[in-house]
Design a protein around this motif. Structure first.
Motif, PDB file in Angstrom:
ATOM      1  N   GLN A   8       0.591  26.779 -32.710  1.00 10.34           N
ATOM      2  CA  GLN A   8       0.589  27.015 -31.280  1.00 10.34           C
ATOM      3  C   GLN A   8       1.891  27.699 -30.861  1.00 10.34           C
ATOM      4  OE1 GLN A   8      -2.163  26.333 -29.350  1.00 10.34           O
ATOM      5  NE2 GLN A   8      -3.023  25.890 -31.387  1.00 10.34           N
ATOM      6  N   PRO A   9       1.824  28.639 -29.917  1.00 10.90           N
ATOM      7  CA  PRO A   9       3.054  29.300 -29.459  1.00 10.90           C
ATOM      8  C   PRO A   9       4.061  28.273 -28.939  1.00 10.90           C
ATOM      9  CG  PRO A   9       1.120  30.421 -28.609  1.00 10.90           C
ATOM     10  CD  PRO A   9       0.625  29.162 -29.235  1.00 10.90           C
ATOM     11  N   PHE A  10       5.330  28.473 -29.286  1.00 10.07           N
ATOM     12  CA  PHE A  10       6.384  27.557 -28.849  1.00 10.07           C
ATOM     13  C   PHE A  10       7.481  28.361 -28.187  1.00 10.07           C
ATOM     14  CE2 PHE A  10      10.165  24.861 -29.285  1.00 10.07           C
ATOM     15  CZ  PHE A  10       9.672  23.658 -28.797  1.00 10.07           C
ATOM     16  N   ASN A  11       7.599  28.205 -26.872  1.00 11.90           N
ATOM     17  CA  ASN A  11       8.624  28.882 -26.092  1.00 11.90           C
ATOM     18  C   ASN A  11       9.836  27.967 -25.985  1.00 11.90           C
ATOM     19  OD1 ASN A  11      10.042  30.520 -24.307  1.00 11.90           O
ATOM     20  ND2 ASN A  11       8.905  29.809 -22.518  1.00 11.90           N
ATOM     21  N   VAL A  12      10.892  28.282 -26.694  1.00 12.19           N
ATOM     22  CA  VAL A  12      12.063  27.407 -26.752  1.00 12.19           C
ATOM     23  C   VAL A  12      12.717  27.303 -25.380  1.00 12.19           C
ATOM     24  CG1 VAL A  12      14.349  27.063 -27.745  1.00 12.19           C
ATOM     25  CG2 VAL A  12      12.483  27.916 -29.181  1.00 12.19           C
ATOM     26  N   LYS A  13      12.814  26.079 -24.882  1.00  5.95           N
ATOM     27  CA  LYS A  13      13.571  25.768 -23.662  1.00  5.95           C
ATOM     28  C   LYS A  13      14.626  24.757 -24.084  1.00  5.95           C
ATOM     29  CE  LYS A  13       9.437  26.426 -20.800  1.00  5.95           C
ATOM     30  NZ  LYS A  13       8.487  25.791 -19.842  1.00  5.95           N
ATOM     31  N   GLY A  14      15.744  25.276 -24.578  1.00  4.79           N
ATOM     32  CA  GLY A  14      16.648  24.420 -25.323  1.00  4.79           C
ATOM     33  C   GLY A  14      18.070  24.371 -24.815  1.00  4.79           C
ATOM     34  N   VAL A  15      18.789  23.383 -25.336  1.00  2.00           N
ATOM     35  CA  VAL A  15      20.212  23.213 -25.060  1.00  2.00           C
ATOM     36  C   VAL A  15      20.919  22.818 -26.340  1.00  2.00           C
ATOM     37  CG1 VAL A  15      19.818  22.506 -22.664  1.00  2.00           C
ATOM     38  CG2 VAL A  15      19.996  20.754 -24.446  1.00  2.00           C
ATOM     39  N   GLY A  16      22.223  23.061 -26.369  1.00  4.83           N
ATOM     40  CA  GLY A  16      23.073  22.512 -27.409  1.00  4.83           C
ATOM     41  C   GLY A  16      23.484  21.116 -26.974  1.00  4.83           C
ATOM     42  N   LEU A  17      23.060  20.117 -27.733  1.00 13.50           N
ATOM     43  CA  LEU A  17      23.212  18.718 -27.333  1.00 13.50           C
ATOM     44  C   LEU A  17      24.439  18.085 -27.969  1.00 13.50           C
ATOM     45  CD1 LEU A  17      21.890  16.135 -25.981  1.00 13.50           C
ATOM     46  CD2 LEU A  17      20.897  15.704 -28.234  1.00 13.50           C
TER      47      LEU A  17
ATOM     48  N   THR B 198      21.120  11.153 -21.854  1.00 16.71           N
ATOM     49  CA  THR B 198      21.218  12.593 -21.627  1.00 16.71           C
ATOM     50  C   THR B 198      20.006  13.329 -22.200  1.00 16.71           C
ATOM     51  OG1 THR B 198      22.591  12.808 -23.613  1.00 16.71           O
ATOM     52  CG2 THR B 198      23.731  12.659 -21.499  1.00 16.71           C
ATOM     53  N   VAL B 199      19.411  12.795 -23.261  1.00 17.23           N
ATOM     54  CA  VAL B 199      18.207  13.415 -23.809  1.00 17.23           C
ATOM     55  C   VAL B 199      17.038  13.224 -22.847  1.00 17.23           C
ATOM     56  CG1 VAL B 199      16.798  13.688 -25.871  1.00 17.23           C
ATOM     57  CG2 VAL B 199      19.119  12.802 -26.085  1.00 17.23           C
ATOM     58  N   LEU B 200      16.966  12.060 -22.230  1.00 13.92           N
ATOM     59  CA  LEU B 200      15.968  11.825 -21.191  1.00 13.92           C
ATOM     60  C   LEU B 200      16.135  12.822 -20.045  1.00 13.92           C
ATOM     61  CD1 LEU B 200      16.150   7.930 -21.083  1.00 13.92           C
ATOM     62  CD2 LEU B 200      14.138   9.257 -21.699  1.00 13.92           C
ATOM     63  N   ALA B 201      17.384  13.101 -19.685  1.00 17.89           N
ATOM     64  CA  ALA B 201      17.650  14.062 -18.617  1.00 17.89           C
ATOM     65  C   ALA B 201      17.157  15.453 -19.000  1.00 17.89           C
ATOM     66  CB  ALA B 201      19.141  14.089 -18.296  1.00 17.89           C
ATOM     67  N   LEU B 202      17.263  15.811 -20.281  1.00 14.91           N
ATOM     68  CA  LEU B 202      16.755  17.098 -20.752  1.00 14.91           C
ATOM     69  C   LEU B 202      15.245  17.169 -20.574  1.00 14.91           C
ATOM     70  CD1 LEU B 202      16.992  19.806 -22.240  1.00 14.91           C
ATOM     71  CD2 LEU B 202      16.910  18.523 -24.396  1.00 14.91           C
ATOM     72  N   LYS B 203      14.562  16.115 -20.953  1.00 13.25           N
ATOM     73  CA  LYS B 203      13.108  16.070 -20.784  1.00 13.25           C
ATOM     74  C   LYS B 203      12.734  16.197 -19.307  1.00 13.25           C
ATOM     75  CE  LYS B 203       8.821  15.161 -22.146  1.00 13.25           C
ATOM     76  NZ  LYS B 203       8.057  16.010 -23.095  1.00 13.25           N
ATOM     77  N   GLU B 204      13.436  15.487 -18.459  1.00 12.13           N
ATOM     78  CA  GLU B 204      13.152  15.536 -17.019  1.00 12.13           C
ATOM     79  C   GLU B 204      13.398  16.923 -16.439  1.00 12.13           C
ATOM     80  OE1 GLU B 204      15.373  12.528 -15.034  1.00 12.13           O
ATOM     81  OE2 GLU B 204      14.214  10.893 -15.905  1.00 12.13           O
ATOM     82  N   ALA B 205      14.364  17.643 -16.999  1.00 15.41           N
ATOM     83  CA  ALA B 205      14.688  18.982 -16.501  1.00 15.41           C
ATOM     84  C   ALA B 205      13.690  20.035 -16.960  1.00 15.41           C
ATOM     85  CB  ALA B 205      16.099  19.371 -16.949  1.00 15.41           C
ATOM     86  N   GLY B 206      12.790  19.673 -17.873  1.00 17.53           N
ATOM     87  CA  GLY B 206      11.800  20.615 -18.363  1.00 17.53           C
ATOM     88  C   GLY B 206      12.111  21.218 -19.707  1.00 17.53           C
ATOM     89  N   GLY B 207      13.189  20.760 -20.355  1.00 14.09           N
ATOM     90  CA  GLY B 207      13.511  21.258 -21.683  1.00 14.09           C
ATOM     91  C   GLY B 207      12.544  20.733 -22.729  1.00 14.09           C
ATOM     92  N   ASN B 208      12.429  21.468 -23.837  1.00 17.91           N
ATOM     93  CA  ASN B 208      11.536  21.020 -24.906  1.00 17.91           C
ATOM     94  C   ASN B 208      12.202  20.976 -26.271  1.00 17.91           C
ATOM     95  OD1 ASN B 208      11.676  23.712 -25.694  1.00 17.91           O
ATOM     96  ND2 ASN B 208       9.548  24.205 -25.167  1.00 17.91           N
ATOM     97  N   SER B 209      13.501  21.273 -26.327  1.00 14.48           N
ATOM     98  CA  SER B 209      14.164  21.317 -27.624  1.00 14.48           C
ATOM     99  C   SER B 209      15.671  21.245 -27.447  1.00 14.48           C
ATOM    100  CB  SER B 209      13.782  22.598 -28.381  1.00 14.48           C
ATOM    101  OG  SER B 209      13.958  23.738 -27.569  1.00 14.48           O
ATOM    102  N   PHE B 210      16.349  20.883 -28.532  1.00 13.51           N
ATOM    103  CA  PHE B 210      17.806  20.899 -28.533  1.00 13.51           C
ATOM    104  C   PHE B 210      18.304  21.220 -29.926  1.00 13.51           C
ATOM    105  CE2 PHE B 210      16.543  16.444 -29.153  1.00 13.51           C
ATOM    106  CZ  PHE B 210      17.310  16.040 -30.246  1.00 13.51           C
ATOM    107  N   ARG B 211      19.523  21.736 -29.978  1.00 13.87           N
ATOM    108  CA  ARG B 211      20.168  22.013 -31.260  1.00 13.87           C
ATOM    109  C   ARG B 211      21.385  21.124 -31.400  1.00 13.87           C
ATOM    110  NH1 ARG B 211      24.641  26.634 -31.910  1.00 13.87           N
ATOM    111  NH2 ARG B 211      24.921  25.257 -33.699  1.00 13.87           N
ATOM    112  N   THR B 212      21.799  20.903 -32.657  1.00 14.71           N
ATOM    113  CA  THR B 212      22.982  20.111 -32.949  1.00 14.71           C
ATOM    114  C   THR B 212      23.881  20.904 -33.883  1.00 14.71           C
ATOM    115  OG1 THR B 212      21.885  19.020 -34.816  1.00 14.71           O
ATOM    116  CG2 THR B 212      21.703  17.950 -32.650  1.00 14.71           C
ATOM    117  N   TRP B 213      25.055  20.336 -34.183  1.00 12.32           N
ATOM    118  CA  TRP B 213      26.023  21.007 -35.049  1.00 12.32           C
ATOM    119  C   TRP B 213      26.318  20.235 -36.332  1.00 12.32           C
ATOM    120  CZ3 TRP B 213      25.848  21.192 -29.868  1.00 12.32           C
ATOM    121  CH2 TRP B 213      25.941  22.441 -29.255  1.00 12.32           C
ATOM    122  N   ASP B 214      25.899  18.983 -36.389  1.00  6.14           N
ATOM    123  CA  ASP B 214      26.182  18.167 -37.568  1.00  6.14           C
ATOM    124  C   ASP B 214      25.145  17.058 -37.653  1.00  6.14           C
ATOM    125  OD1 ASP B 214      27.044  15.937 -35.882  1.00  6.14           O
ATOM    126  OD2 ASP B 214      28.906  17.057 -35.594  1.00  6.14           O
ATOM    127  N   LEU B 215      25.285  16.218 -38.684  1.00 10.17           N
ATOM    128  CA  LEU B 215      24.313  15.147 -38.935  1.00 10.17           C
ATOM    129  C   LEU B 215      24.811  13.782 -38.478  1.00 10.17           C
ATOM    130  CD1 LEU B 215      23.288  16.242 -42.556  1.00 10.17           C
ATOM    131  CD2 LEU B 215      22.144  16.810 -40.402  1.00 10.17           C
TER     132      LEU B 215
END
Length: 452
Positions: free
Chosen positions: A53-62, A69-86
Motif C-alpha cells: 500500500q502507498p505510504f506517504n511519510v509524515k515523519g519527525v526525528g524523535l 511525546t510519541v502520543l503527541a506525534l500520533k495526535e498531530a497526524g504523524g505516521n512515522s519517526f526516525r531515530t539516531w541510535d538503538l
C-alpha cells in the motif's frame, strides 16, 4: 467547542499513556512478521509502499524520553519517526506498534568528526558485526520502515573550519553494511544521511556505496536548493529529507561578537512550513519520497530552544501546529502563542545590543495568541555557550542567572519588561517564554553584550 476537543484529546493521551506503560509491551521478535517496504518507481515518480500500500511519510526525528511525546506525534497526524541510535529501541518499537507508527531505525556508526578511524580495519570489522547483529535482532518487527545506518558521515572540517572530504573508506564501510542488509533483509530499504545535499558528496556515495536504496539528505534553510541539487546529480535514485526544520544556526546573521541570532518561534514555524510546502509537499522532481522534521523533543544547541519543537518543560511550539496543518489539513484546536520579534532598547539583535553594566534596559517581545488565551511570561537570563558543539553533538547548557526585573507590562500583542543589565561584563542572552496555560508556548531570545 475548541476547549472540549482539546480536553478530550488530553484525556485520551493520559489514558493511553497509562496503558502503554505496561511491561507487557516488551518486543518479542520471534513471533512477529516484518512489514514489506518497497521503493517504487512509476512514470518517473518515486514512492514508498508498505505491505503493498502507498505510504506517504509524515515523519519527525524523535528524541525519545517517554511515550507521551510519541502520543503527541500520533495526535498531530504523524505516521512515522526516525531515530539516531538503538538506546531506546525496545520502547520505541513497542509504542510504534501500539499506535500504528512506522520507524526509520537509526544505528550509530563511526564518524571521522568524532575520531573514528576508517583505516583501522579491526575497528571497521567490529562495527560491521555490531550493526549486522542489530539488523538481525530487529528486522522482523512489523513497525520497522527502513534502516538509517549513519548520520552525517560527510561532516568534517579542516583547521580553518571549512568543510573537507572524508576518507572514502567511510562510504565503502557503509556500502558493505548495505550489501549485507540486501542479502539478509530484503524487506526494508537502507540509507544513511548526508549533511546537506552537495552533489560532490552524493557522487562519492554513489561511487563507493552504489547500492544505497535512498539518498538521504539533511537541509534546513538550504532546503530550497534541494531541487537544483537533485537536477545536477541526475541520478536514478529517490531522495529522502531525514532532517529539516528552522533556519540553522550557521545560516543566520551573527552579532559583531560572533553569537548566533535565533528566530522567534512564530518566524521559525512560518519559514519551516513554507520550505516544506514548496520543496517537499509540492515536489516537482518526482524523487522526494518522504521527510522527517527536526526535532521532536528538546535539545541544547546554541540555545535550549533552537531546534526542539518542545520546550524543556514539555510545552509545544508553533512548529507542531504547522506540521499538524500540513498532515491533517487543519490546525489543532488549541494553537501555540506566536512570538514574532524581540528587541532591547528598540534594537534588534542584528543591531548589536550593547548595555552598560548595572544599567536599566527595556526588552519588548511582539507576541500574541491565535485563540485569545491569556498569556503568562517567564524571563530567563543566561551567559552564552562556552564550548560550541559541532554536528549537533552534546553541548552544555549555560546556567540561568539572577535577573533583576524592575517592571513589566503585558498587552494583547506584546509584553514589555525593564531589567537591570548584569554587573559583570560579557556575552549574555535573554529569553522570553510565553505560556498559554494549555501546554503551548511561544519562544524568543536576544543576545547582548555588557560593557563598562
Amino acid at each position: 467547542m475548541k476547549s472540549h476537543v482539546f480536553m478530550t484529546s488530553r484525556l485520551f493521551s493520559s489514558l493511553l499513556f497509562l496503558a502503554l506503560s505496561s511491561p507487557l509491551l516488551a518486543c518479542n521478535n520471534s513471533t512477529q512478521s516484518p512489514a514489506v517496504v518497497k521503493v517504487v518507481k512509476l512514470d518517473n515518480q518515486y514512492s514508498l509502499t508498505v505491505n503493498g500500500q502507498p505510504f506517504n511519510v509524515k515523519g519527525v526525528g524523535l528524541g525519545y524520553k517517554n511515550n507521551e511525546t510519541v502520543l503527541a506525534l500520533k495526535e498531530a497526524g504523524g505516521n512515522s519517526f526516525r531515530t539516531w541510535d538503538l538506546d531506546h529501541i525496545e520502547q520505541e518499537l513497542a509504542i510504534a506498534e501500539k499506535l500504528g507508527l512506522m520507524m526509520a531505525v537509526g544505528i550509530k556508526t563511526g564518524k571521522e568528526l568524532l575520531g573514528f578511524d576508517y583505516n583501522d580495519e579491526a575497528a571497521v570489522a567490529a562495527q560491521f558485526e555490531r550493526v549486522t547483529a542489530a539488523i538481525e535482532k530487529y528486522k522482523n518487527h512489523p513497525n520497522v520502515l527502513m534502516w538509517v545506518i549513519n548520520n552525517e558521515p560527510n561532516l568534517l572540517f579542516d583547521e580553518a573550519g571549512e568543510l573537507k572530504q572524508v576518507n572514502t573508506k567511510v562510504y565503502e564501510a557503509m556500502g558493505d553494511i548495505i550489501d549485507y542488509i540486501h542479502k539478509n533483509d530484503p524487506n526494508h530499504p537502507v540509507t544513511f544521511s548526508l549533511a546537506g545535499a552537495r552533489p560532490n558528496d552524493i557522487a562519492q556515495v554513489i561511487k563507493y556505496a552504489p547500492n544505497i536504496d535512498i539518498l538521504s539528505v539533511q537541509n534546513y534553510g538550504d532546503l530550497v536548493g534541494l531541487p537544483a541539487s537533485i537536477a545536477e546529480s541526475n541520478l536514478n535514485k529517490p531522495y529522502m529529507v531525514t532532517e529539516f526544520g528552522p533556519m540553522g544556526h550557521w545560516e543566520l546573521p551573527t552579532t559583531e561578537w560572533d553569537r548566533e541570532i535565533e528566530e522567534p518561534s512564530a518566524v521559525k514555524a512560518a519559514g519551516m512550513a513554507k520550505r516544506m510546502q514548496d520543496v517537499i509537499l509540492d515536489d516537482k522532481t518526482g524523487k522526494i519520497i518522504g521527510s522527517f522534521a527536526f526535532f521532536w523533543g528538546q535539545k541544547q544547541e546554541r540555545t535550549p530552544t533552537w531546534y526542539g519543537m518542545f520546550n524543556e518543560s514539555g510545552e509545544q511550539t508553533a512548529r507542531i501546529d504547522e506540521l499538524t496543518r500540513m498532515w491533517t489539513g487543519q490546525y489543532p484546536a488549541n494553537r501555540a502563542p506566536l512570538s514574532k520579534a524581540i528587541t532591547i532598547n528598540n534594537k534588534q539583535a542584528v543591531e548589536n545590543v550593547r548595555l552598560q553594566a548595572g544599567q536599566p534596559a527595556i526588552v519588548k517581545v511582539l507576541v500574541s495568541d491565535p485563540d485569545g488565551d491569556l498569556l503568562t511570561h517567564e524571563w530567563v537570563l543566561m551567559k552564552e555557550v562556552e564550548t560550541r558543539s559541532q554536528g549537533g553533538h552534546f553541548e552544555a547548557k549555560p546556567a540561568a542567572l539572577a535577573l533583576q526585573i524592575l517592571k513589566s507590562e503585558v498587552q494583547a500583542d506584546y509584553v514589555e519588561m525593564t531589567f537591570n543589565a548584569p554587573n559583570e561584563m560579557g556575552e549574555y542572552r535573554l529569553f522570553n517564554y510565553a505560556y498559554d496555560g494549555k501546554n503551548k508556548v511561544g519562544n524568543a531570545n536576544i543576545p547582548f553584550m555588557v560593557e563598562n
